[in-house]
Design an enzyme around this catalytic site. Structure first.
Site, short mmCIF file in Angstrom:
data_model
loop_
_atom_site.label_atom_id
_atom_site.label_comp_id
_atom_site.label_asym_id
_atom_site.label_seq_id
_atom_site.Cartn_x
_atom_site.Cartn_y
_atom_site.Cartn_z
CG HIS A 3 73.93 69.20 50.35
ND1 HIS A 3 72.88 69.84 50.96
CD2 HIS A 3 73.95 67.93 50.86
CE1 HIS A 3 72.29 69.00 51.81
NE2 HIS A 3 72.91 67.84 51.77
CD GLU A 5 71.88 73.30 51.19
OE1 GLU A 5 70.91 74.08 51.10
OE2 GLU A 5 72.07 72.34 50.41
CB CYS A 17 72.62 67.21 55.21
SG CYS A 17 73.79 66.00 54.55
N1 PCA Z 1 73.94 63.62 52.75
C1 PCA Z 1 72.68 63.39 53.44
C2 PCA Z 1 73.06 62.90 54.79
C3 PCA Z 1 74.50 62.52 54.70
C4 PCA Z 1 74.98 63.11 53.45
O1 PCA Z 1 76.14 63.14 53.06
C5 PCA Z 1 71.74 64.60 53.43
O2 PCA Z 1 71.80 65.39 52.47
O3 PCA Z 1 70.95 64.74 54.35
#
Ligand code: PCA
Length: 216
Positions: free
Chosen positions: A168, A81, A144
């Protein structure tokens, strides 16, 4: 010279899933990658306590970098990100039942913080290993993004040497058996992608200057 140290965090399962690929991958990551010590911290998918735990771990371990990992169901590759925004806003409750709407994360924080990790170099390193990866410009507005924003806020104020960011990862194949048409990635590929990312963080003090954005 002191051995470099990275704090890696991964979320517990949320949203009705039995596993979180981020957590499964973190468990399998090596404890030392290219001379870098890896400290692993599982964190709850809860706005309040996730960031509090992380803050405590940063104070305790004084890492050189923080890499947080979360699941992004529906994405087909591993996505570092680029930016976190000062906003909690999601209809999905966190694991403590907290639903947040239009809520700033820190009232005195900037609107957004860019990652301080070499995200383009990380994407490049993963692609060289034939692991699907792409740069992302949205970490969402759920837990996240909350954690990524919070760590960058703390770094900005209290830990100026700390580099931090978020990656992610897609669903595991076992999670998409009941979701026809949804992409997934093998756990071994996710682990290899994250290990390559850790190595890249410590070989690149600065990011590479290549195209990584997109039209939408
Ligand atoms: N993904 C979520 C929160 C926890 C996770 O593993 C997100 O993308 O916000």
């Amino acid at each position: 010279m002191k051995k470099p140290k990275i704090l890696v965090t991964a979320f517990e399962p949320f949203g009705g899933e039995c596993v979180n690929p981020a957590l499964e991958a973190m468990k399998q990551m090596k404890e030392e990658i290219a001379g870098v010590s890896v400290i692993k911290l599982p964190i709850p998918t809860v706005y309040e306590s996730s960031l509090a735990l992380l803050y405590r771990a940063i104070c305790e371990h004084q890492p050189d970098a923080v890499l947080s990992i979360g699941q992004a169901g529906g994405r087909s590759g591993i996505t570092p990100e680029r930016v976190a925004i000062n906003l909690d806003d999601c209809s999905l409750p966190d694991n403590a039942g907290d639903v947040r709407i239009d809520r700033p994360i820190f009232a005195d924080g900037d609107a957004a913080y860019f990652t301080t990790l070499p995200v383009k170099a990380m994407v490049q390193a993963m692609r060289e290993k034939e692991i699907p990866a792409a740069l992302s410009t949205t970490a969402g507005t759920y837990v996240c993004n909350h954690v990524m924003y919070g760590v960058l806020y703390y770094a900005n104020r209290e830990f100026p040497e700390l580099r931090a960011g978020f990656v992610h990862v897609p669903y595991l194949p076992s999670q998409v058996q009941d979701k026809p048409g949804t992409p997934s990635l093998e756990l071994s590929q996710i682990v290899a992608g994250l290990e390559a990312s850790v190595e890249t963080i410590f070989t690149h003090a600065q990011d590479v200057h290549t195209i990584g954005g997109s039209t939408h």
